[in-house]
Design an enzyme around this catalytic site. Structure first.
Site, PDB file in Angstrom:
ATOM      1  N   PRO A   1      49.927  40.536 -28.047  1.00  9.94           N
ATOM      2  CA  PRO A   1      49.766  39.159 -28.546  1.00  9.94           C
ATOM      3  C   PRO A   1      49.885  38.083 -27.473  1.00  9.94           C
ATOM      4  O   PRO A   1      49.970  36.898 -27.788  1.00  9.94           O
ATOM      5  CB  PRO A   1      50.921  39.046 -29.544  1.00  9.94           C
ATOM      6  CG  PRO A   1      51.986  39.913 -28.961  1.00  9.94           C
ATOM      7  CD  PRO A   1      51.274  41.064 -28.314  1.00  9.94           C
ATOM      8  N   GLU A   2      49.859  38.467 -26.199  1.00 12.19           N
ATOM      9  CA  GLU A   2      50.110  37.512 -25.124  1.00 12.19           C
ATOM     10  C   GLU A   2      49.204  36.285 -25.165  1.00 12.19           C
ATOM     11  O   GLU A   2      49.642  35.176 -24.845  1.00 12.19           O
ATOM     12  CB  GLU A   2      49.965  38.209 -23.758  1.00 12.19           C
ATOM     13  CG  GLU A   2      51.131  39.127 -23.390  1.00 12.19           C
ATOM     14  CD  GLU A   2      50.924  40.555 -23.850  1.00 12.19           C
ATOM     15  OE1 GLU A   2      51.555  41.461 -23.287  1.00 12.19           O
ATOM     16  OE2 GLU A   2      50.138  40.769 -24.809  1.00 12.19           O
ATOM     17  N   VAL A   3      47.924  36.474 -25.542  1.00 11.32           N
ATOM     18  CA  VAL A   3      46.992  35.341 -25.523  1.00 11.32           C
ATOM     19  C   VAL A   3      47.405  34.236 -26.492  1.00 11.32           C
ATOM     20  O   VAL A   3      46.987  33.085 -26.335  1.00 11.32           O
ATOM     21  CB  VAL A   3      45.548  35.802 -25.845  1.00 11.32           C
ATOM     22  CG1 VAL A   3      44.999  36.664 -24.723  1.00 11.32           C
ATOM     23  CG2 VAL A   3      45.477  36.519 -27.187  1.00 11.32           C
TER      24      VAL A   3
END
Length: 254
Positions: free
Chosen positions: A135-137
């Site tokens: 989920p970094e984005v």
């Protein structure tokens, strides 16, 4: 020590490594990453170890970086962040250099850096309720280093979708796209994992080590170069005690 961020023990032929921050969903911090590296190096030095198993204490495998690490990222200089990133790089590279199979047993959530850690392992076993994702984005970050591994695990289109959308996957979905090797029912997860890693005691340790090294060494090689490397390892394998003993047993049965 029970309050250590990483618990490490060798039981028979299996080295057990447990991420031990259950109150933080086993979030990654400097101490945990350092403990993982120490455990990997120790297990790799033990001639009796045939497999290394990484698990998480409590309900989750690993939720990614903890809040203090995220704060450190946001406040650090380029030099600070590069040094921090290289520490994780060393962990991923070390997992590949460990001579025996490194198996991730994922129960609960494996997200962001936690999903990266699982992906970096040679084999991923998941409970049916496990969740995976990068989920970094969603916070403007990039799962950059793990892409080097992810791109080798799944197709290019799957890899892009996983890192560009930041969506979570169920264990079954993760198995379907190639992130996970096997999914086991929650109720029997521990026993199935135990049996799985025990199987490495039934195969040649030297053959598995040569196989792992060759498989990853072939990355980026041309077809002809890969064949040449295979021929070299083939010849080396024939000279090992395990191979000679195995051939002798086979001929005796014949």
């Amino acid at each position: 020590m029970e309050n250590s961020p990483v618990l490490y023990a060798v039981e028979g032929a299996v080295a057990l490594v447990t991420l031990n921050r259950p109150e933080k969903r086993n979030a990654l911090n400097d101490e945990l990453v350092a403990g993982l590296k120490d455990a990997l190096r120790d297990a790799d030095a033990r001639e009796g170890v045939r497999a290394l198993l990484i698990t998480g204490a409590g309900a989750d495998f690993c939720s990614g970086a903890d809040l203090s690490s995220l704060r450190k990222i946001s406040e650090g200089s380029v030099t600070d962040n590069l040094e921090d990133a290289r520490s994780l790089l060393e962990l991923y590279a070390l997992i590949r250099r460990v001579r025996v199979p490194v198996v991730a047993a994922v129960r609960g959530r494996a997200l962001a850096g936690g999903c990266g850690l699982a992906t970096a392992c040679d084999i991923v076993l998941a409970s049916s309720s496990a969740r995976f994702g990068y989920p970094e984005v969603k916070i403007g970050f990039v799962p950059a280093m793990v892409m080097a591994i992810l791109r080798r695990n799944v197709s290019e289109k799957r890899a892009f979708e996983l890192v560009a959308r930041g969506a979570e996957l169920s264990a079954v979905e993760a198995e379907r796209v190639g992130l996970v090797n096997h999914v086991y029912d929650d109720a029997e997860f521990e026993s199935r994992v135990e049996r799985y890693v025990a199987d490495f005691e039934r195969v040649s340790r030297s053959a598995v080590m040569l196989t792992k090294r060759l498989l990853y060494h072939m990355d980026g090689m041309t077809f002809d170069s890969a064949l040449e490397a295979g021929a070299d390892v083939n010849a080396i394998a024939r000279m090992t005690d395990d191979c000679r003993a195995g051939i002798a047993r086979f001929l005796d049965k014949g």
